[in-house]
Design a protein around this motif. Structure first.
Motif, PDB file in Angstrom:
ATOM      1  N   LEU A   1      10.485  38.977 -51.479  1.00  0.00           N
ATOM      2  CA  LEU A   1      11.541  39.411 -52.394  1.00  0.00           C
ATOM      3  C   LEU A   1      11.833  38.375 -53.470  1.00  0.00           C
ATOM      4  O   LEU A   1      12.569  38.664 -54.418  1.00  0.00           O
ATOM      5  CB  LEU A   1      12.833  39.701 -51.610  1.00  0.00           C
ATOM      6  N   GLN A   2      11.265  37.200 -53.334  1.00  0.00           N
ATOM      7  CA  GLN A   2      11.533  36.120 -54.283  1.00  0.00           C
ATOM      8  C   GLN A   2      11.143  36.540 -55.689  1.00  0.00           C
ATOM      9  O   GLN A   2      10.023  36.967 -55.955  1.00  0.00           O
ATOM     10  CB  GLN A   2      10.752  34.873 -53.877  1.00  0.00           C
ATOM     11  N   GLY A   3      12.094  36.419 -56.638  1.00  0.00           N
ATOM     12  CA  GLY A   3      11.835  36.747 -58.032  1.00  0.00           C
ATOM     13  C   GLY A   3      11.841  38.219 -58.351  1.00  0.00           C
ATOM     14  O   GLY A   3      11.670  38.595 -59.521  1.00  0.00           O
ATOM     15  N   ARG A   4      12.052  39.077 -57.363  1.00  0.00           N
ATOM     16  CA  ARG A   4      12.030  40.525 -57.597  1.00  0.00           C
ATOM     17  C   ARG A   4      13.421  41.147 -57.608  1.00  0.00           C
ATOM     18  O   ARG A   4      13.576  42.270 -58.057  1.00  0.00           O
ATOM     19  CB  ARG A   4      11.177  41.219 -56.526  1.00  0.00           C
ATOM     20  N   ILE A   5      14.399  40.432 -57.065  1.00  0.00           N
ATOM     21  CA  ILE A   5      15.748  40.971 -56.953  1.00  0.00           C
ATOM     22  C   ILE A   5      16.701  40.070 -57.733  1.00  0.00           C
ATOM     23  O   ILE A   5      16.834  38.877 -57.420  1.00  0.00           O
ATOM     24  CB  ILE A   5      16.206  41.060 -55.479  1.00  0.00           C
ATOM     25  N   ALA A   6      17.357  40.624 -58.750  1.00  0.00           N
ATOM     26  CA  ALA A   6      18.330  39.849 -59.511  1.00  0.00           C
ATOM     27  C   ALA A   6      19.500  39.482 -58.612  1.00  0.00           C
ATOM     28  O   ALA A   6      20.046  40.318 -57.911  1.00  0.00           O
ATOM     29  CB  ALA A   6      18.822  40.648 -60.720  1.00  0.00           C
ATOM     30  N   GLY A   7      19.879  38.213 -58.641  1.00  0.00           N
ATOM     31  CA  GLY A   7      21.005  37.761 -57.844  1.00  0.00           C
ATOM     32  C   GLY A   7      20.652  37.339 -56.435  1.00  0.00           C
ATOM     33  O   GLY A   7      21.535  36.946 -55.673  1.00  0.00           O
ATOM     34  N   ALA A   8      19.370  37.415 -56.060  1.00  0.00           N
ATOM     35  CA  ALA A   8      18.942  37.034 -54.708  1.00  0.00           C
ATOM     36  C   ALA A   8      18.317  35.646 -54.727  1.00  0.00           C
ATOM     37  O   ALA A   8      17.463  35.342 -55.568  1.00  0.00           O
ATOM     38  CB  ALA A   8      17.943  38.043 -54.154  1.00  0.00           C
ATOM     39  N   THR A   9      18.756  34.814 -53.798  1.00  0.00           N
ATOM     40  CA  THR A   9      18.183  33.472 -53.634  1.00  0.00           C
ATOM     41  C   THR A   9      17.522  33.401 -52.268  1.00  0.00           C
ATOM     42  O   THR A   9      18.194  33.534 -51.241  1.00  0.00           O
ATOM     43  CB  THR A   9      19.263  32.384 -53.741  1.00  0.00           C
ATOM     44  N   ILE A  10      16.208  33.236 -52.237  1.00  0.00           N
ATOM     45  CA  ILE A  10      15.460  33.136 -50.980  1.00  0.00           C
ATOM     46  C   ILE A  10      15.009  31.692 -50.817  1.00  0.00           C
ATOM     47  O   ILE A  10      14.346  31.126 -51.703  1.00  0.00           O
ATOM     48  CB  ILE A  10      14.251  34.087 -50.959  1.00  0.00           C
ATOM     49  N   THR A  11      15.371  31.100 -49.679  1.00  0.00           N
ATOM     50  CA  THR A  11      15.077  29.695 -49.445  1.00  0.00           C
ATOM     51  C   THR A  11      14.316  29.528 -48.138  1.00  0.00           C
ATOM     52  O   THR A  11      14.916  29.565 -47.059  1.00  0.00           O
ATOM     53  CB  THR A  11      16.371  28.869 -49.390  1.00  0.00           C
ATOM     54  N   PRO A  12      12.989  29.350 -48.181  1.00  0.00           N
ATOM     55  CA  PRO A  12      12.252  28.991 -46.959  1.00  0.00           C
ATOM     56  C   PRO A  12      12.552  27.544 -46.581  1.00  0.00           C
ATOM     57  O   PRO A  12      12.704  26.693 -47.460  1.00  0.00           O
ATOM     58  CB  PRO A  12      10.781  29.170 -47.362  1.00  0.00           C
ATOM     59  N   THR A  13      12.651  27.272 -45.290  1.00  0.00           N
ATOM     60  CA  THR A  13      12.922  25.906 -44.864  1.00  0.00           C
ATOM     61  C   THR A  13      11.738  24.985 -45.130  1.00  0.00           C
ATOM     62  O   THR A  13      11.912  23.788 -45.341  1.00  0.00           O
ATOM     63  CB  THR A  13      13.269  25.861 -43.374  1.00  0.00           C
ATOM     64  N   SER A  14      10.530  25.521 -45.104  1.00  0.00           N
ATOM     65  CA  SER A  14       9.329  24.727 -45.374  1.00  0.00           C
ATOM     66  C   SER A  14       8.179  25.692 -45.599  1.00  0.00           C
ATOM     67  O   SER A  14       8.364  26.910 -45.565  1.00  0.00           O
ATOM     68  CB  SER A  14       9.022  23.781 -44.207  1.00  0.00           C
ATOM     69  N   GLY A  15       7.003  25.151 -45.802  1.00  0.00           N
ATOM     70  CA  GLY A  15       5.842  26.001 -46.010  1.00  0.00           C
ATOM     71  C   GLY A  15       4.961  26.135 -44.787  1.00  0.00           C
ATOM     72  O   GLY A  15       3.843  26.630 -44.873  1.00  0.00           O
ATOM     73  N   VAL A  16       5.453  25.694 -43.616  1.00  0.00           N
ATOM     74  CA  VAL A  16       4.628  25.745 -42.419  1.00  0.00           C
ATOM     75  C   VAL A  16       4.671  27.139 -41.822  1.00  0.00           C
ATOM     76  O   VAL A  16       5.518  27.972 -42.159  1.00  0.00           O
ATOM     77  CB  VAL A  16       5.093  24.699 -41.383  1.00  0.00           C
ATOM     78  N   ALA A  17       3.760  27.405 -40.904  1.00  0.00           N
ATOM     79  CA  ALA A  17       3.704  28.709 -40.243  1.00  0.00           C
ATOM     80  C   ALA A  17       4.936  28.913 -39.372  1.00  0.00           C
ATOM     81  O   ALA A  17       5.320  28.026 -38.613  1.00  0.00           O
ATOM     82  CB  ALA A  17       2.435  28.811 -39.396  1.00  0.00           C
ATOM     83  N   GLY A  18       5.544  30.078 -39.499  1.00  0.00           N
ATOM     84  CA  GLY A  18       6.709  30.405 -38.682  1.00  0.00           C
ATOM     85  C   GLY A  18       8.006  29.846 -39.200  1.00  0.00           C
ATOM     86  O   GLY A  18       9.030  29.915 -38.501  1.00  0.00           O
ATOM     87  N   ALA A  19       8.021  29.299 -40.404  1.00  0.00           N
ATOM     88  CA  ALA A  19       9.257  28.737 -40.951  1.00  0.00           C
ATOM     89  C   ALA A  19      10.276  29.837 -41.203  1.00  0.00           C
ATOM     90  O   ALA A  19       9.933  30.959 -41.571  1.00  0.00           O
ATOM     91  CB  ALA A  19       8.965  27.992 -42.246  1.00  0.00           C
ATOM     92  N   SER A  20      11.538  29.527 -40.998  1.00  0.00           N
ATOM     93  CA  SER A  20      12.595  30.495 -41.253  1.00  0.00           C
ATOM     94  C   SER A  20      12.888  30.564 -42.747  1.00  0.00           C
ATOM     95  O   SER A  20      12.561  29.651 -43.510  1.00  0.00           O
ATOM     96  CB  SER A  20      13.863  30.118 -40.486  1.00  0.00           C
ATOM     97  N   SER A  21      13.516  31.657 -43.158  1.00  0.00           N
ATOM     98  CA  SER A  21      13.912  31.843 -44.559  1.00  0.00           C
ATOM     99  C   SER A  21      15.317  32.404 -44.600  1.00  0.00           C
ATOM    100  O   SER A  21      15.683  33.250 -43.770  1.00  0.00           O
ATOM    101  CB  SER A  21      12.949  32.793 -45.284  1.00  0.00           C
ATOM    102  N   GLN A  22      16.073  31.966 -45.562  1.00  0.00           N
ATOM    103  CA  GLN A  22      17.430  32.474 -45.759  1.00  0.00           C
ATOM    104  C   GLN A  22      17.502  33.210 -47.081  1.00  0.00           C
ATOM    105  O   GLN A  22      16.946  32.765 -48.083  1.00  0.00           O
ATOM    106  CB  GLN A  22      18.456  31.336 -45.750  1.00  0.00           C
ATOM    107  N   ILE A  23      18.192  34.345 -47.087  1.00  0.00           N
ATOM    108  CA  ILE A  23      18.433  35.072 -48.322  1.00  0.00           C
ATOM    109  C   ILE A  23      19.929  35.172 -48.542  1.00  0.00           C
ATOM    110  O   ILE A  23      20.694  35.460 -47.620  1.00  0.00           O
ATOM    111  CB  ILE A  23      17.774  36.477 -48.294  1.00  0.00           C
TER     112      ILE A  23
END
Length: 822
Positions: free
Chosen positions: A183-205
């Motif tokens: 969804l990153q960059g596709r939804i106005a007003g949405a901030t998606i933050t992955p904790t890291s780039g490793v496999a299984g990392a969590s993400s917050q929206i």
């Protein structure tokens, strides 16, 4: 009295004629003059009957039975439910699941063919005409049906608030392991933050910024009308929590957020409801917005369809911070054995190693999807399976996940439809501990004159650079990823049931029932010689066992009525949810075996468990919520729309005096391009809507924030004592008031879509956790309603189709801009 009989013969499929002889005989039977006046009148009337019958047969002789089909022009798929009507006549039929229809009409009459979202067509009935019709989709706001709160379907023009919709194909094409990242960059007003780039990392929206200073700002996730859990493991919290027994800060490890278990290949569409006015019907749990997901269902084609696709993604590190390798270890130009690099300059010709390049590797992810579906008019089935395997750029990090899902749609008669489904997820995430600073900072700390890949001595022990105690020297990154390990295993089941009952043409009753459960287990292993533990600890092992049980249902009744130019809708509903998390955890030190990950691999007298373990029970967190809600909506000529909603909610989280609360919401929209048709002249502006909405909602704290509990005291003689945190028995929910104004436009033959929104949110009675107040309270940290915040901003979303050949895929540019004041 003479009885005269008529005889008919069949000629062709629909024409009836009379034999000339029989007609003549029937006419002759009236020629003899009756004797009484009554009989003479009767005979006169009966003489007209053959003529009337002949006229009727003549009219009937012109009708023919027409058989045809209706399909989508671009996709070639049959269209079910298309209306085929004889112009000027009440005769009308609907196409079946295969797009077929049969209707009677006469030569010269016109068939009117219409379907929502498609351009109407007219076909003249004549000999040799082709009745296999292909309908062209309208490029207008009727293309989409938006799934909003409570799994209700609405046309975009009805909505007085901002929404954005993505198709499942857009999500699947990104091939992300966590669909939130797509969804990153596709939804106005949405901030998606992955904790890291490793496999299984969590993400917050987060939608429209952070409105709460201490509580969860994540949106609610709803799949096919059912709320799904999106928790992650919290390492801290103490013995009374559902965290780890070691009560560590959330820095060394990361745990996947559970919405990532959803298979992107099963997603049909995603609707993002951004503000409280869009989610008021979901209550306090959706005060930060909602992401409404609709899953794929089989199409009623009558054929067995089997599909397979795969993807392979390769990832590498391409950007690194700038740094200098000019100086050796030391301080102020003086050499010393440390990881500080302000010593003398390295001698010319000193051999240097590119340790960053040696450490990071090529990450590879592969996805394999299988889909099988079969459907007929009244039933359909779909099965999907996905295998996902990812290794990250960090060595010894691998995520493997299996997803299986079976869904069904069954229509019982004309009034009942049921849609059950069951999904299973199995995942395993092997991961190294990242440390508080991450791998990059450790790599930058490492001396460039040492080959980082040479991290073990001849005996297999940790290589030391400056000291003799392995526990006091930072871990070589290669040592860390090989010996400080963590693993999470998950098994999850999600079952749903949708029921739609059309009691009357004007009354629809729906039910959405769901049960979400999973078992997650894991460990965190710190090697005895790691700098993450002391020599006296001799290593550490954290184990946890987590069970989640979540049931929720929503039942609604919706009545519709048309009065002249006004269309009205009233919806009443009930929601109930019971969410329970059970958590058991144990931590111990002085490892008996430097490789075993079982909780028994620690010295017994060092083991610490969560509080309820003394009773043989897990710690638990229970959240129950009961709500009643209603919606009233009216529109004038499908051009002006007014909607009002109200929800009454009871939550188990708050004290009895504050657990009942309610909140209203309202919205208004005007279709200016229909109110003033002159605006659409010239095809510059095809559609223009202005809208506004306002709402008042609440936000809940975590369970038990109002109840202080005893913890096990391990010092001062043991026993039990209150913890550092004071729970507030007079805690109230946060209150949130918000309004938004916006406009939507479609320009240049619908090639450009523009959506602009201004929003303003005020948050009061902010709940602040771990708030330091006077120690006279008896606690160090407190939970209080203090402070307020205000959040406002402007969102702009633009979609532009730059080029699209006929019957081909086009080039679409989509962008979103947000400017906020917080």
């Amino acid at each position: 009295m003479m009885i005269c009989c008529f005889v008919r013969k069949k000629s062709g499929p629909s024409c009836m004629i009379l034999s000339k002889k029989i007609v003549q005989e029937n006419i002759n039977c009236f020629r003899s003059r009756p004797k009484t006046p009554f009989m003479r009148k009767l005979v006169s009337l009966m003489r007209l009957v053959p003529l009337l019958f002949l006229f009727a047969l003549q009219a009937n002789a012109q009708e023919v039975v027409i058989t045809g089909s209706v399909r989508d022009l671009e996709k070639g798929e049959p269209l079910e439910g298309v209306t085929v009507r004889v112009a000027g006549k009440p005769t009308a039929v609907k196409t079946d699941a295969k797009g077929g229809f049969t209707i009677k009409a006469s030569n010269g009459q016109v068939l009117q063919i219409s379907y929502v979202g498609y351009e109407a067509q007219r076909v003249t009935v004549r000999e040799g005409a082709n009745y296999n019709v292909k309908m062209k989709s309208e490029a207008s706001e009727l293309d989409d049906v938006v799934v909003v709160a409570m799994d209700q379907k609405r046309k975009p023009r009805e909505l007085g608030y901002s929404t954005q919709k993505l198709s499942g194909n857009e999500v699947q094409e990104t091939q992300r392991e966590n669909f939130l990242n797509s969804l990153q960059g596709r939804i106005a007003g949405a901030t998606i933050t992955p904790t890291s780039g490793v496999a299984g990392a969590s993400s917050q929206i987060v939608l429209r910024g952070f409105n709460s200073m201490a509580l969860d700002n994540s949106p609610l996730f709803v799949v096919d009308g059912i709320i799904l859990d999106n928790q992650t493991v919290n390492e801290s919290g103490g013995g009374a929590s559902t965290g780890l027994a070691s009560d560590r800060p959330n820095r060394d490890n990361d745990y996947t957020n559970r919405i990532a278990d959803l298979n992107p290949n099963d997603i049909e569409s995603i609707t993002v409801l951004k503000g409280p006015e869009a989610t008021a019907l979901y209550g306090s749990q959706a005060s930060s917005g909602a992401i409404v997901i609709t899953t794929r269902k089989a199409k009623a084609t009558g054929k067995l369809n089997v599909a397979y696709d795969n993807s392979f993604r390769f990832t590498s590190m391409t950007r690194f911070p700038e740094y200098s390798n000019k100086f050796s270890s030391g301080t102020n130009g003086v050499p010393e054995n440390s990881f500080s690099y302000l010593g003398p300059e390295y001698a010319q010709g000193t051999k240097m190693y590119d340790n960053i390049d040696r450490f990071f590797q090529m990450g590879i992810a592969q996805t394999h999807n299988v889909g099988i579906d079969f459907g007929r008019k009244n039933y359909s089935f779909r099965f999907s399976g996905t295998y996902f395997d990812q290794t990250s750029v960090v060595p010894n990090n691998r995520l493997k996940r299996y997803n299986f899902r079976l869904s069904n749609t069954t229509k019982i008669g004309k009034k009942i439809e049921i849609t059950p489904s069951i999904a299973y997820t199995n995942s395993a995430n092997d991961k190294p501990l990242r440390g508080a600073g991450g791998y990059m900072l450790t790599l930058l700390q490492w001396p460039p004159t040492d080959d980082i890949s040479d991290y073990l001595d001849a005996s297999g022990n940790k290589n030391l650079l400056f000291g003799s105690n392995p526990n006091t020297e930072i871990d070589n990154p290669f040592f860390n990823v090989n010996f400080n390990r963590s693993r999470d295993n998950l098994e999850r089941w999600v079952s749903t049931l949708g029921v739609n009952v059309n009691l009357f043409p004007w009354l629809l009753v729906t039910g959405r029932f769901g049960y979400d459960t999973y078992r997650q287990t894991g460990y965190t292993f710190r090697h005895p010689t790691s700098s993450l533990v002391t020599a006296g600890q001799g290593g550490q092992l954290d184990n946890y066992y987590r069970n989640y049980y979540g049931y929720n249902h929503t039942i609604t009744a919706t009545a519709t009525k048309k009065l002249g130019n006004f269309n009205g809708r009233v919806m009443l509903g009930n929601m109930w949810q019971n969410l329970e998390t059970q958590h058991y955890a144990i931590v111990g030190t002085n490892l008996l075996d430097s490789t075993s990950k079982d909780s028994s691999n620690t010295r017994a007298n060092t083991r610490v468990r969560l509080n309820n373990a003394r009773k043989g029970l897990p710690n638990y967190s229970i959240n129950r919520q009961l709500a009643y809600f209603g919606e009233f909506s009216v529109n004038y000529k499908n051009m002006i729309f007014l909607t009002y909603t109200h929800r009454f909610e009871t939550s188990s989280i708050f004290p009895a005096d504050f657990r009942n609360y309610n909140y209203p919401a309202g919205s208004l929209s005007f279709i200016m391009s229909d109110l003033f048709p002159v605006l659409k002249s010239g095809n510059v502006m095809n559609y223009w809507k202005i809208r506004g909405s306002l709402a008042n909602t609440a936000r809940s704290s975590a369970p038990y924030a109002n109840q202080s509990v005893f913890n096990i005291a391990t010092v001062s003689g043991g026993g039990f004592a209150y913890g550092f945190t004071n729970a507030n028995e007079k805690l109230e929910p946060e209150r949130q008031s918000t309004y938004e104004l916006g406009t939507e436009m479609k320009l240049l033959n619908n090639k450009i879509n523009l959506d602009v929104t201004y929003y303003n949110t005020k948050n009061t009675k902010q709940i602040v956790e771990n708030f330091r107040a006077s120690y006279g309270t008896g606690f160090v940290l407190n939970t209080l309603n203090v402070g307020s915040t205000q959040n406002e901003g402007v969102e702009v979303a633009i979609d532009a189709t730059l080029f699209k050949p006929r019957n081909s895929v086009g080039i679409l540019v989509s962008t979103s801009i947000e400017c906020g004041i917080r």
